[in-house]
Design a protein around this motif. Structure first.
Motif, PDB file in Angstrom:
ATOM      1  N   SER A 199      14.946 -36.672 -24.138  1.00  0.00           N
ATOM      2  CA  SER A 199      14.663 -37.977 -24.743  1.00  0.00           C
ATOM      3  C   SER A 199      14.265 -39.023 -23.706  1.00  0.00           C
ATOM      4  O   SER A 199      13.483 -39.922 -24.008  1.00  0.00           O
ATOM      5  N   ARG A 200      14.757 -38.901 -22.492  1.00  0.00           N
ATOM      6  CA  ARG A 200      14.431 -39.895 -21.464  1.00  0.00           C
ATOM      7  C   ARG A 200      12.947 -39.863 -21.100  1.00  0.00           C
ATOM      8  O   ARG A 200      12.304 -40.898 -20.978  1.00  0.00           O
ATOM      9  N   ILE A 201      12.387 -38.666 -20.958  1.00  0.00           N
ATOM     10  CA  ILE A 201      10.960 -38.556 -20.615  1.00  0.00           C
ATOM     11  C   ILE A 201      10.095 -38.340 -21.852  1.00  0.00           C
ATOM     12  O   ILE A 201       8.875 -38.263 -21.760  1.00  0.00           O
ATOM     13  N   LYS A 202      10.741 -38.208 -23.010  1.00  0.00           N
ATOM     14  CA  LYS A 202      10.070 -38.019 -24.298  1.00  0.00           C
ATOM     15  C   LYS A 202       9.117 -36.832 -24.271  1.00  0.00           C
ATOM     16  O   LYS A 202       8.013 -36.878 -24.826  1.00  0.00           O
ATOM     17  N   SER A 203       9.569 -35.762 -23.629  1.00  0.00           N
ATOM     18  CA  SER A 203       8.755 -34.566 -23.486  1.00  0.00           C
ATOM     19  C   SER A 203       9.632 -33.458 -22.914  1.00  0.00           C
ATOM     20  O   SER A 203      10.825 -33.642 -22.723  1.00  0.00           O
ATOM     21  N   THR A 204       9.013 -32.339 -22.614  1.00  0.00           N
ATOM     22  CA  THR A 204       9.710 -31.279 -21.895  1.00  0.00           C
ATOM     23  C   THR A 204       9.304 -31.354 -20.434  1.00  0.00           C
ATOM     24  O   THR A 204       8.193 -31.814 -20.118  1.00  0.00           O
ATOM     25  N   PRO A 205      10.155 -30.902 -19.512  1.00  0.00           N
ATOM     26  CA  PRO A 205       9.743 -30.887 -18.103  1.00  0.00           C
ATOM     27  C   PRO A 205       8.467 -30.070 -17.892  1.00  0.00           C
ATOM     28  O   PRO A 205       7.594 -30.459 -17.111  1.00  0.00           O
ATOM     29  N   TYR A 206       8.330 -28.949 -18.611  1.00  0.00           N
ATOM     30  CA  TYR A 206       7.148 -28.097 -18.473  1.00  0.00           C
ATOM     31  C   TYR A 206       5.875 -28.876 -18.808  1.00  0.00           C
ATOM     32  O   TYR A 206       4.928 -28.914 -18.032  1.00  0.00           O
ATOM     33  N   SER A 207       5.862 -29.507 -19.992  1.00  0.00           N
ATOM     34  CA  SER A 207       4.641 -30.208 -20.397  1.00  0.00           C
ATOM     35  C   SER A 207       4.399 -31.472 -19.574  1.00  0.00           C
ATOM     36  O   SER A 207       3.249 -31.860 -19.364  1.00  0.00           O
ATOM     37  N   THR A 208       5.465 -32.109 -19.096  1.00  0.00           N
ATOM     38  CA  THR A 208       5.295 -33.276 -18.241  1.00  0.00           C
ATOM     39  C   THR A 208       4.629 -32.878 -16.925  1.00  0.00           C
ATOM     40  O   THR A 208       3.721 -33.556 -16.444  1.00  0.00           O
ATOM     41  N   LEU A 209       5.045 -31.758 -16.360  1.00  0.00           N
ATOM     42  CA  LEU A 209       4.491 -31.309 -15.087  1.00  0.00           C
ATOM     43  C   LEU A 209       3.095 -30.718 -15.234  1.00  0.00           C
ATOM     44  O   LEU A 209       2.198 -31.021 -14.454  1.00  0.00           O
ATOM     45  N   LEU A 210       2.902 -29.877 -16.264  1.00  0.00           N
ATOM     46  CA  LEU A 210       1.647 -29.132 -16.370  1.00  0.00           C
ATOM     47  C   LEU A 210       0.676 -29.670 -17.415  1.00  0.00           C
ATOM     48  O   LEU A 210      -0.456 -29.197 -17.509  1.00  0.00           O
ATOM     49  N   GLY A 211       1.124 -30.624 -18.232  1.00  0.00           N
ATOM     50  CA  GLY A 211       0.223 -31.221 -19.202  1.00  0.00           C
ATOM     51  C   GLY A 211      -0.070 -30.381 -20.416  1.00  0.00           C
ATOM     52  O   GLY A 211      -1.003 -30.670 -21.166  1.00  0.00           O
ATOM     53  N   GLU A 212       0.668 -29.327 -20.631  1.00  0.00           N
ATOM     54  CA  GLU A 212       0.493 -28.472 -21.814  1.00  0.00           C
ATOM     55  C   GLU A 212       1.812 -27.799 -22.146  1.00  0.00           C
ATOM     56  O   GLU A 212       2.718 -27.754 -21.313  1.00  0.00           O
ATOM     57  N   ASN A 213       1.906 -27.300 -23.372  1.00  0.00           N
ATOM     58  CA  ASN A 213       3.116 -26.594 -23.783  1.00  0.00           C
ATOM     59  C   ASN A 213       3.119 -25.184 -23.213  1.00  0.00           C
ATOM     60  O   ASN A 213       2.049 -24.612 -22.958  1.00  0.00           O
ATOM     61  N   PRO A 214       4.303 -24.591 -23.033  1.00  0.00           N
ATOM     62  CA  PRO A 214       4.364 -23.207 -22.547  1.00  0.00           C
ATOM     63  C   PRO A 214       3.667 -22.262 -23.528  1.00  0.00           C
ATOM     64  O   PRO A 214       3.636 -22.525 -24.730  1.00  0.00           O
ATOM     65  N   LYS A 215       3.125 -21.193 -23.002  1.00  0.00           N
ATOM     66  CA  LYS A 215       2.441 -20.191 -23.828  1.00  0.00           C
ATOM     67  C   LYS A 215       3.346 -18.971 -23.940  1.00  0.00           C
ATOM     68  O   LYS A 215       3.748 -18.396 -22.936  1.00  0.00           O
ATOM     69  N   TYR A 216       3.653 -18.608 -25.170  1.00  0.00           N
ATOM     70  CA  TYR A 216       4.523 -17.462 -25.427  1.00  0.00           C
ATOM     71  C   TYR A 216       3.789 -16.435 -26.272  1.00  0.00           C
ATOM     72  O   TYR A 216       2.876 -16.764 -27.006  1.00  0.00           O
ATOM     73  N   GLY A 217       4.235 -15.211 -26.178  1.00  0.00           N
ATOM     74  CA  GLY A 217       3.716 -14.165 -27.053  1.00  0.00           C
ATOM     75  C   GLY A 217       2.732 -13.259 -26.355  1.00  0.00           C
ATOM     76  O   GLY A 217       2.196 -13.553 -25.290  1.00  0.00           O
TER      77      GLY A 217
END
Length: 129
Positions: A62-80
């Motif tokens: 909630s503090r950064i209003k995002s995930t650390p992954y997307s904050t650092l890399l600018g996209e959501n993690p890719k799974y599957g």
């Protein structure tokens, strides 16, 4: 192991009032890894730490209003499997994890095929449709 996958912070942070949060973060990661090892009845912490790292890095903050992954890399993690190098035709034939494990255990289909050495370049050519 921790140098490859996770950097635990030790010692005093620059601002003394942050010390509690550093200790809490370290304790939280340790608890998550301990729980994973117990749940999976294993002592393979090298696999567990990767999964814990993924869980921590993909959790919303909630503090950064995002995930650390997307904050650092600018996209959501890719799974599957669709994000792997497997051909779609191979993915479509898989039904269970055992099918995937068996695929990895198969010897090369062509006798001239050999495992790539680490220094060999991989050249991917498009297959005609």
């Amino acid at each position: 192991m921790k140098d490859l996958w996770l950097h635990l912070v030790h010692g005093k942070p620059i601002e003394r009032h942050n010390q509690g949060s550093v200790e809490q973060a370290n304790s939280n990661i340790k608890d998550m890894l301990t729980a994973w090892l117990s749940d999976n009845n294993t002592r393979d912490s090298s696999l567990g730490i990767r999964l814990v790292q993924n869980q921590k890095n993909s959790s919303y903050h909630s503090r950064i209003k995002s995930t650390p992954y997307s904050t650092l890399l600018g996209e959501n993690p890719k799974y599957g499997l669709s994000y792997t190098s497997l051909l779609q035709e191979v993915i479509d034939c898989l039904e269970t994890e055992d099918d995937l494990a068996a695929l990895g255990a198969q010897p090369p289909s062509d006798p001239t095929d050999k495992p790539l050495e680490a220094s060999e370049p991989v050249i991917i050519t498009p297959q005609p449709s």
